[in-house]
Design an enzyme around this catalytic site. Sequence first.
Site, PDB file in Angstrom:
ATOM      1  N   GLU A  11     -13.787  -2.714 -21.719  1.00 18.67           N
ATOM      2  CA  GLU A  11     -12.321  -3.549 -22.049  1.00 18.67           C
ATOM      3  C   GLU A  11     -11.505  -2.414 -22.759  1.00 18.67           C
ATOM      4  O   GLU A  11     -12.069  -1.764 -23.668  1.00 18.67           O
ATOM      5  CB  GLU A  11     -12.578  -4.532 -22.855  1.00 18.67           C
ATOM      6  CG  GLU A  11     -11.245  -5.053 -23.403  1.00 18.67           C
ATOM      7  CD  GLU A  11     -11.507  -6.483 -24.207  1.00 18.67           C
ATOM      8  OE1 GLU A  11     -12.336  -7.526 -23.281  1.00 18.67           O
ATOM      9  OE2 GLU A  11     -10.919  -6.849 -25.056  1.00 18.67           O
ATOM     10  N   TYR A 139     -17.916 -18.142 -27.572  1.00 14.28           N
ATOM     11  CA  TYR A 139     -17.837 -18.073 -29.010  1.00 14.28           C
ATOM     12  C   TYR A 139     -19.313 -18.654 -29.320  1.00 14.28           C
ATOM     13  O   TYR A 139     -19.584 -19.530 -29.913  1.00 14.28           O
ATOM     14  CB  TYR A 139     -16.778 -18.825 -29.772  1.00 14.28           C
ATOM     15  CG  TYR A 139     -15.422 -18.042 -29.232  1.00 14.28           C
ATOM     16  CD1 TYR A 139     -15.031 -17.068 -29.873  1.00 14.28           C
ATOM     17  CD2 TYR A 139     -14.710 -18.766 -28.255  1.00 14.28           C
ATOM     18  CE1 TYR A 139     -13.726 -16.704 -29.286  1.00 14.28           C
ATOM     19  CE2 TYR A 139     -13.614 -18.136 -27.582  1.00 14.28           C
ATOM     20  CZ  TYR A 139     -13.056 -17.003 -28.119  1.00 14.28           C
ATOM     21  OH  TYR A 139     -11.883 -16.629 -27.966  1.00 14.28           O
TER      22      TYR A 139
HETATM   23  P1  FAD Z   1      -9.949 -21.966 -25.672  1.00 15.27           P
HETATM   24  O1  FAD Z   1     -10.952 -21.943 -25.003  1.00 15.27           O
HETATM   25  O2  FAD Z   1      -8.679 -22.658 -25.443  1.00 15.27           O
HETATM   26  O3  FAD Z   1     -10.350 -22.470 -27.009  1.00 15.27           O
HETATM   27  C1  FAD Z   1      -9.437 -22.103 -28.408  1.00 15.27           C
HETATM   28  C2  FAD Z   1      -9.950 -23.401 -29.429  1.00 15.27           C
HETATM   29  O4  FAD Z   1      -9.227 -24.612 -28.897  1.00 15.27           O
HETATM   30  C3  FAD Z   1     -11.326 -23.621 -29.539  1.00 15.27           C
HETATM   31  O5  FAD Z   1     -11.389 -23.773 -31.039  1.00 15.27           O
HETATM   32  C4  FAD Z   1     -11.783 -24.562 -28.835  1.00 15.27           C
HETATM   33  O6  FAD Z   1     -12.700 -25.364 -29.338  1.00 15.27           O
HETATM   34  C5  FAD Z   1     -10.401 -25.752 -29.128  1.00 15.27           C
HETATM   35  N1  FAD Z   1     -10.152 -26.427 -27.837  1.00 15.27           N
HETATM   36  C6  FAD Z   1     -10.355 -26.326 -26.469  1.00 15.27           C
HETATM   37  N2  FAD Z   1     -10.055 -27.323 -25.682  1.00 15.27           N
HETATM   38  C7  FAD Z   1      -9.544 -28.189 -26.365  1.00 15.27           C
HETATM   39  C8  FAD Z   1      -9.113 -29.415 -26.173  1.00 15.27           C
HETATM   40  N3  FAD Z   1      -9.009 -30.112 -25.014  1.00 15.27           N
HETATM   41  N4  FAD Z   1      -8.795 -30.345 -27.607  1.00 15.27           N
HETATM   42  C9  FAD Z   1      -8.975 -29.573 -28.617  1.00 15.27           C
HETATM   43  N5  FAD Z   1      -9.438 -28.505 -28.861  1.00 15.27           N
HETATM   44  C10 FAD Z   1      -9.744 -27.753 -27.924  1.00 15.27           C
HETATM   45  N6  FAD Z   1      -6.439 -12.737 -27.063  1.00 15.27           N
HETATM   46  C11 FAD Z   1      -5.172 -12.180 -26.567  1.00 15.27           C
HETATM   47  O7  FAD Z   1      -4.417 -12.473 -27.012  1.00 15.27           O
HETATM   48  N7  FAD Z   1      -5.301 -11.337 -25.497  1.00 15.27           N
HETATM   49  C12 FAD Z   1      -6.436 -10.907 -24.867  1.00 15.27           C
HETATM   50  O8  FAD Z   1      -6.353  -9.990 -23.952  1.00 15.27           O
HETATM   51  C13 FAD Z   1      -7.796 -11.379 -25.413  1.00 15.27           C
HETATM   52  N8  FAD Z   1      -8.920 -10.936 -24.754  1.00 15.27           N
HETATM   53  C14 FAD Z   1      -9.988 -11.635 -25.128  1.00 15.27           C
HETATM   54  C15 FAD Z   1     -11.259 -11.541 -24.406  1.00 15.27           C
HETATM   55  C16 FAD Z   1     -12.313 -11.924 -24.844  1.00 15.27           C
HETATM   56  C17 FAD Z   1     -13.598 -11.964 -24.090  1.00 15.27           C
HETATM   57  C18 FAD Z   1     -12.437 -12.767 -25.884  1.00 15.27           C
HETATM   58  C19 FAD Z   1     -13.954 -13.516 -26.241  1.00 15.27           C
HETATM   59  C20 FAD Z   1     -11.359 -13.350 -26.636  1.00 15.27           C
HETATM   60  C21 FAD Z   1     -10.185 -12.546 -26.158  1.00 15.27           C
HETATM   61  N9  FAD Z   1      -8.945 -12.874 -27.009  1.00 15.27           N
HETATM   62  C22 FAD Z   1      -7.586 -12.347 -26.224  1.00 15.27           C
HETATM   63  C23 FAD Z   1      -8.873 -13.650 -28.031  1.00 15.27           C
HETATM   64  C24 FAD Z   1      -8.732 -15.248 -27.788  1.00 15.27           C
HETATM   65  O9  FAD Z   1      -7.264 -15.320 -26.927  1.00 15.27           O
HETATM   66  C25 FAD Z   1      -8.550 -16.161 -29.131  1.00 15.27           C
HETATM   67  O10 FAD Z   1     -10.062 -16.284 -29.482  1.00 15.27           O
HETATM   68  C26 FAD Z   1      -7.954 -17.283 -28.669  1.00 15.27           C
HETATM   69  O11 FAD Z   1      -7.983 -18.020 -30.250  1.00 15.27           O
HETATM   70  C27 FAD Z   1      -8.886 -18.520 -28.062  1.00 15.27           C
HETATM   71  O12 FAD Z   1      -8.878 -18.341 -26.856  1.00 15.27           O
HETATM   72  P2  FAD Z   1      -9.961 -18.907 -25.918  1.00 15.27           P
HETATM   73  O13 FAD Z   1      -9.378 -18.625 -24.401  1.00 15.27           O
HETATM   74  O14 FAD Z   1     -11.214 -19.022 -26.044  1.00 15.27           O
HETATM   75  O15 FAD Z   1      -9.118 -20.669 -25.916  1.00 15.27           O
END
Ligand code: FAD
Length: 277
Positions: A11, A139
């Site tokens: 990455e 996570y």
């Molecule tokens: P989600 O899967 O949407 O989850 C976020 C939170 O919301 C969690 O606490 C989950 O439990 C909760 N949640 C999910 N669905 C619901 C629902 N229906 N109701 C209530 N709560 C809910 N960030 C960037 O800005 N750019 C990047 O390029 C980037 N790359 C990343 C690559 C990897 C491999 C990882 C692991 C993280 C990356 N991140 C990046 C960070 C990421 O955007 C953050 O960690 C963000 O806070 C969560 O993203 P997510 O897609 O996991 O969110």
Amino acid sequence: MEMNSKKLSFEFYPPKTNLGNEKLISIAKELELLKPEYFSVTFGAGGSTKEGTFNTCLDLKEKTNIDPCAHISGGTSNKEEIKSILNSYQEAGFRRLVVLRGDLPSGVGGYGDFPYAKDLLEYIKGAYHNQFHIEVGAYPEVHPQAKSADEDFVNFSNKVKAGADGAITQFFFLPEVYYEFVERCEKENLGIPITPGLITITNKESLFRMANNCGAKIPQKIIADLDKLNDEDVTKYGIDVLTKLGEDLLSFGAPGIHFYTINKLEPTKTIVESLKL
Ligand code: FAD
């Protein structure tokens, strides 16, 4: 599973200057020799622009023989903005995405049309069907904003069921957190590869800050060991720690390793070579 079938991915974040771009391509060319499956490029993280993701992916596609994988996060964007980004990815021939929610910059009120990664994933599946291979974030130590570990896992599981092809974990240092997470995914029959994401250790302060931000526990022994080391020895120590962690994860059955390279060749290259894949 044979060791040599393990998949590597590296990455990067989009550099902000031409010199940064040139350096990244030369690093990517070195990492290409390690035969990764893809190079992924972050989106809007750390103040980088969305155009930066596109341009860096395009550069990697043109100057290496490795597939680029563009990250995309819903963030504050509306449907039109996301559609135009996805169309540009599609037209450029990008076939892989990491689909995320993103984090709001401080002072910004709320998310746009895609408050969770699952919403964006559903939109992409509906509008672009199976044109993209999609990874999502996982996570094992629980997302820092989750209401509870159980709810976080249900949310993750629903996101996967919305059509993810694979998941990449946030970085961690205790192999058990990965083992337990994978076992839970197996019990739920999620049926997708969960690739551990590993971060390299080169600087104590930045390691502690990043681990604190994402809720990754650093074992007391590592903290105590790092405390005694000077900067040069930190990198060497980090290589040993990450190589051991990588070996344990691969022996357990991890499908491969995703490296958060922080746009550096080392220590990622040495760790991969030490793993003797
Ligand atoms: P989600 O899967 O949407 O989850 C976020 C939170 O919301 C969690 O606490 C989950 O439990 C909760 N949640 C999910 N669905 C619901 C629902 N229906 N109701 C209530 N709560 C809910 N960030 C960037 O800005 N750019 C990047 O390029 C980037 N790359 C990343 C690559 C990897 C491999 C990882 C692991 C993280 C990356 N991140 C990046 C960070 C990421 O955007 C953050 O960690 C963000 O806070 C969560 O993203 P997510 O897609 O996991 O969110």
